[in-house]
Design a protein around this motif. Structure first.
Motif, PDB file in Angstrom:
ATOM      1  N   ASP A  87       0.832  -1.201   0.000  1.00 29.09           N
ATOM      2  CA  ASP A  87       0.000   0.000   0.000  1.00 29.09           C
ATOM      3  C   ASP A  87       0.872   1.258   0.000  1.00 29.09           C
ATOM      4  OD1 ASP A  87      -1.937   2.039   0.694  1.00 29.09           O
ATOM      5  OD2 ASP A  87      -3.235   0.398   1.347  1.00 29.09           O
ATOM      6  N   THR A 122      -7.085   4.116  -1.094  1.00 27.07           N
ATOM      7  CA  THR A 122      -6.944   2.667  -1.250  1.00 27.07           C
ATOM      8  C   THR A 122      -8.146   1.940  -1.880  1.00 27.07           C
ATOM      9  OG1 THR A 122      -5.463   2.800   0.613  1.00 27.07           O
ATOM     10  CG2 THR A 122      -6.206   0.599   0.007  1.00 27.07           C
ATOM     11  N   ASP A 222       2.052   2.171   4.170  1.00 27.58           N
ATOM     12  CA  ASP A 222       0.977   3.169   4.225  1.00 27.58           C
ATOM     13  C   ASP A 222       0.750   3.658   5.657  1.00 27.58           C
ATOM     14  OD1 ASP A 222      -1.412   4.472   2.770  1.00 27.58           O
ATOM     15  OD2 ASP A 222      -2.375   3.465   4.450  1.00 27.58           O
ATOM     16  N   HIS A 270      -1.374   3.454  -4.897  1.00 28.47           N
ATOM     17  CA  HIS A 270      -1.152   4.903  -5.052  1.00 28.47           C
ATOM     18  C   HIS A 270       0.172   5.258  -4.391  1.00 28.47           C
ATOM     19  CE1 HIS A 270      -2.112   5.088  -0.825  1.00 28.47           C
ATOM     20  NE2 HIS A 270      -3.199   4.389  -1.070  1.00 28.47           N
TER      21      HIS A 270
HETATM   22 ZN   LIG Z   1      -3.590   2.676  -0.098  1.00 28.81          ZN
END
Ligand SMILES: [Zn+2]
Length: 299
Positions: A87, A122, A222, A270
């Motif tokens: 993430d 997300t 993340d 991302h």
């Molecule tokens: Zn994410």
């Protein structure tokens, strides 16, 4: 007078033609255009399906990556798939720490730099990655939509695998986006406490050999960058864990699928950037949030 009228008629017709709209943009193409890129992260679904010889989910509008089209031509199909979803490890951090990324880059068969979807959070991004559709089609338009019952309204990559007679499983931490948004779809799920447990469980699942597609989610970078900033030493340690865990899983995939053509994919959702208070965030259309590199390896 008649001549003038017919001239005006022809002129108005010509002006109407000139004013025709260019091809309509959608949630995948708008960011590609903004950043001048010809790839998007939603191409992961049709790319994996093409390499495996499986029909892409019906609503998928993204096209397979060109590299996969070339590789799939007259070649045996991929039989087994391992997907690792770190993430927030966007392109910005690959460029910042090239030495750390070198082993992953060098072990990959091909990679693609592309844009994700808005807002770059997300559930909206993974929704696009695993359906091949922009948010206006897959149904998750904002972060909190992940808490809705069955928020993804269309077929996913996992449904496509199941329809082809294959077995798919997701291993992710409790209440994270990936744990929630594919509920109601044809995929088995194991919920764990954290990334390290997800990685260890994935190794066990790979060794048991029951599945054709195994997805492991790693939310460590993340959560660390949200708390400390995108380049904080703790965040960089988490980034290094993501790279190492993926390479460990690739080694297990090679070990358990020695005679089966297999695909491993490193698919972040991302990137991120720092706020004025030093904490990390994402969600915007800026390159740091919206541009992502996906890595694929075929063995
Ligand atoms: Zn994410």
């Amino acid at each position: 007078m008649k001549k003038i009228l017919s001239f005006l008629f022809v002129l108005s017709f010509a002006l109407t033609l000139c004013a025709q709209e260019p091809e309509a943009e959608n949630g995948l193409t708008s960011l590609m255009k903004k950043h001048g890129l010809n790839c998007c992260t939603a191409q992961a679904t049709p790319t994996i399906c093409l390499l495996c010889g499986i029909e892409a989910p019906k609503p998928c509008i993204a096209k397979p990556l060109d590299q996969a089209v070339a590789l799939a031509k007259d070649q045996p199909k991929v039989e087994k798939v391992l997907i690792f979803c770190p993430d927030a490890t966007g392109k910005f951090i690959v460029d910042k720490y090239p030495e750390d990324w070198k082993p992953l880059i060098e072990s990959s068969t091909f990679s693609a730099v592309g844009t994700n979807v808005l807002p770059s959070v997300t559930p909206v991004c993974f929704g696009a990655i695993f359906t091949g559709c922009p948010p206006e089609i897959h149904g998750i338009r904002k972060y909190n939509d992940k808490y809705l019952p069955n928020p993804i309204k269309v077929e996913t990559l996992f449904d496509a695998f199941t329809a082809a007679g294959k077995r798919a499983i997701i291993i992710s931490s409790e209440r994270c986006s990936i744990d929630l948004i594919f509920r109601g779809h044809k995929v088995d799920q194991i919920t764990v406490k954290n990334s390290i447990e997800a990685v260890e469980t994935t190794k066990k699942i790979l060794r048991e050999g029951k599945y054709d597609l195994v997805l492991c989610y790693d939310g460590n970078y993340d959560s660390t960058m949200h708390a400390n900033g995108v380049f904080h030493e703790k965040s960089i340690a988490a980034m290094r864990d993501s790279i190492r865990w993926y390479l460990e899983l690739v080694a297990v995939a090679d070990e358990v699928w020695p005679d089966q053509k297999h695909l491993t994919a490193f698919l972040p959702d991302h990137g991120a950037h720092d706020l004025e208070n030093g904490k990390g965030t994402h969600g915007s259309d800026q390159a740091c949030d919206a541009v992502v590199q996906h890595f694929y390896r075929i063995k």
